[in-house]
Motif scaffolding. Structure first.
Motif, PDB file in Angstrom:
ATOM      1  N   ILE A  23     122.966  55.075  49.391  1.00 40.88           N
ATOM      2  CA  ILE A  23     124.363  54.702  49.608  1.00 40.88           C
ATOM      3  C   ILE A  23     125.026  54.348  48.279  1.00 40.88           C
ATOM      4  CG2 ILE A  23     125.869  52.982  50.696  1.00 40.88           C
ATOM      5  CD1 ILE A  23     124.732  55.050  52.634  1.00 40.88           C
ATOM      6  N   PHE A  24     124.327  53.610  47.435  1.00 40.66           N
ATOM      7  CA  PHE A  24     124.889  53.255  46.134  1.00 40.66           C
ATOM      8  C   PHE A  24     125.089  54.504  45.272  1.00 40.66           C
ATOM      9  CE2 PHE A  24     124.473  49.028  47.438  1.00 40.66           C
ATOM     10  CZ  PHE A  24     125.109  48.202  46.535  1.00 40.66           C
ATOM     11  N   GLN A  25     124.222  55.506  45.426  1.00 38.47           N
ATOM     12  CA  GLN A  25     124.425  56.770  44.719  1.00 38.47           C
ATOM     13  C   GLN A  25     125.715  57.432  45.195  1.00 38.47           C
ATOM     14  OE1 GLN A  25     122.530  58.136  42.098  1.00 38.47           O
ATOM     15  NE2 GLN A  25     124.388  59.353  41.969  1.00 38.47           N
ATOM     16  N   LEU A  26     125.961  57.394  46.498  1.00 42.45           N
ATOM     17  CA  LEU A  26     127.230  57.931  47.016  1.00 42.45           C
ATOM     18  C   LEU A  26     128.415  57.174  46.433  1.00 42.45           C
ATOM     19  CD1 LEU A  26     126.450  58.531  50.799  1.00 42.45           C
ATOM     20  CD2 LEU A  26     126.975  60.265  49.080  1.00 42.45           C
ATOM     21  N   TYR A  27     128.307  55.846  46.345  1.00 40.55           N
ATOM     22  CA  TYR A  27     129.394  55.052  45.764  1.00 40.55           C
ATOM     23  C   TYR A  27     129.658  55.497  44.328  1.00 40.55           C
ATOM     24  CZ  TYR A  27     128.681  51.637  49.596  1.00 40.55           C
ATOM     25  OH  TYR A  27     128.557  51.012  50.802  1.00 40.55           O
ATOM     26  N   ARG A  28     128.579  55.681  43.540  1.00 41.83           N
ATOM     27  CA  ARG A  28     128.741  56.114  42.143  1.00 41.83           C
ATOM     28  C   ARG A  28     129.365  57.510  42.078  1.00 41.83           C
ATOM     29  NH1 ARG A  28     123.725  53.891  41.917  1.00 41.83           N
ATOM     30  NH2 ARG A  28     122.639  55.889  41.778  1.00 41.83           N
ATOM     31  N   ASP A  29     128.844  58.431  42.873  1.00 42.76           N
ATOM     32  CA  ASP A  29     129.345  59.807  42.862  1.00 42.76           C
ATOM     33  C   ASP A  29     130.817  59.868  43.232  1.00 42.76           C
ATOM     34  OD1 ASP A  29     126.769  60.577  42.230  1.00 42.76           O
ATOM     35  OD2 ASP A  29     126.321  61.387  44.242  1.00 42.76           O
ATOM     36  N   ARG A  30     131.184  59.142  44.253  1.00 49.76           N
ATOM     37  CA  ARG A  30     132.564  59.206  44.733  1.00 49.76           C
ATOM     38  C   ARG A  30     133.522  58.461  43.813  1.00 49.76           C
ATOM     39  NH1 ARG A  30     131.393  59.257  51.237  1.00 49.76           N
ATOM     40  NH2 ARG A  30     130.312  61.255  51.154  1.00 49.76           N
ATOM     41  N   LYS A  31     133.035  57.460  43.117  1.00 56.40           N
ATOM     42  CA  LYS A  31     133.885  56.799  42.123  1.00 56.40           C
ATOM     43  C   LYS A  31     134.089  57.727  40.927  1.00 56.40           C
ATOM     44  CE  LYS A  31     134.598  52.745  39.350  1.00 56.40           C
ATOM     45  NZ  LYS A  31     134.114  51.517  38.803  1.00 56.40           N
ATOM     46  N   ALA A  32     133.022  58.423  40.496  1.00 56.25           N
ATOM     47  CA  ALA A  32     133.122  59.333  39.355  1.00 56.25           C
ATOM     48  C   ALA A  32     133.957  60.562  39.683  1.00 56.25           C
ATOM     49  CB  ALA A  32     131.724  59.763  38.909  1.00 56.25           C
TER      50      ALA A  32
END
Length: 172
Positions: free
Chosen positions: A72-81
């Protein structure tokens, strides 16, 4: 210990109170940034995180929590980037409070709002609201989350189309 939650802390308690309030503030900032290491550093090694949803309660230890939230945190990083990659979930904390504080532990809480937003999607909307309550401990001059309970008014929407990681039953 304060006799009343609104009592002015003693001058000896003020540095701890500021550290506690900063911990509560940075918690959602780490989540919004997808900073799993920063977020994980806020928990004591023996922390218990209790996720209370309308469909059940999921108590987990720190290792299980971090393993379950990694994707989930990877999704947060990807979607922020890359904002065009999908909806983002933003954690908004308000009304932080310290109900009780002594030299080595404190009882705290915040109101939580989860907001979904996307640059090309629908207008931002509130996904869920709830509360975080817990006990912090002071170890080696650092305040850490020892017991943490999140209670939402509804089950948050999944952050991904596929099945959740098996260590994150609360994300199904």
């Amino acid at each position: 210990m304060n006799a009343h939650p609104a009592e002015v802390p003693s001058s000896a308690q003020l540095p701890d109170r500021l550290a506690i309030l900063n911990l509560l503030g940075i918690y959602s900032a780490y989540a919004n940034d997808g900073d799993l290491d920063g977020w994980g550093s806020l928990f004591a090694d023996d922390a218990i995180f209790e996720i209370h949803l309308p469909d059940g309660t999921y108590p987990v230890d720190k290792a299980t929590l971090l393993a379950g939230e990694k994707h989930i945190f990877q999704l947060y990083r990807d979607r922020k980037a890359n904002p065009a990659s999908g909806e983002r979930r933003l954690f908004l904390f308000s009304n932080p409070y310290v109900a009780r504080q002594d030299i080595s532990d404190a009882d705290v809480g915040v109101t939580m709002t989860l907001v979904r937003t996307s640059p090309d999607g629908p207008h931002p909307h509130i996904e869920a609201t709830g509360t975080y309550t817990g006990t912090l401990v002071k170890r080696e001059n650092i305040w850490l989350i020892h017991r943490w309970r999140v209670q939402t008014d509804r089950t948050p929407e999944p952050m991904q189309d596929g099945p959740a990681h098996p260590d994150a039953a609360w994300e199904n």
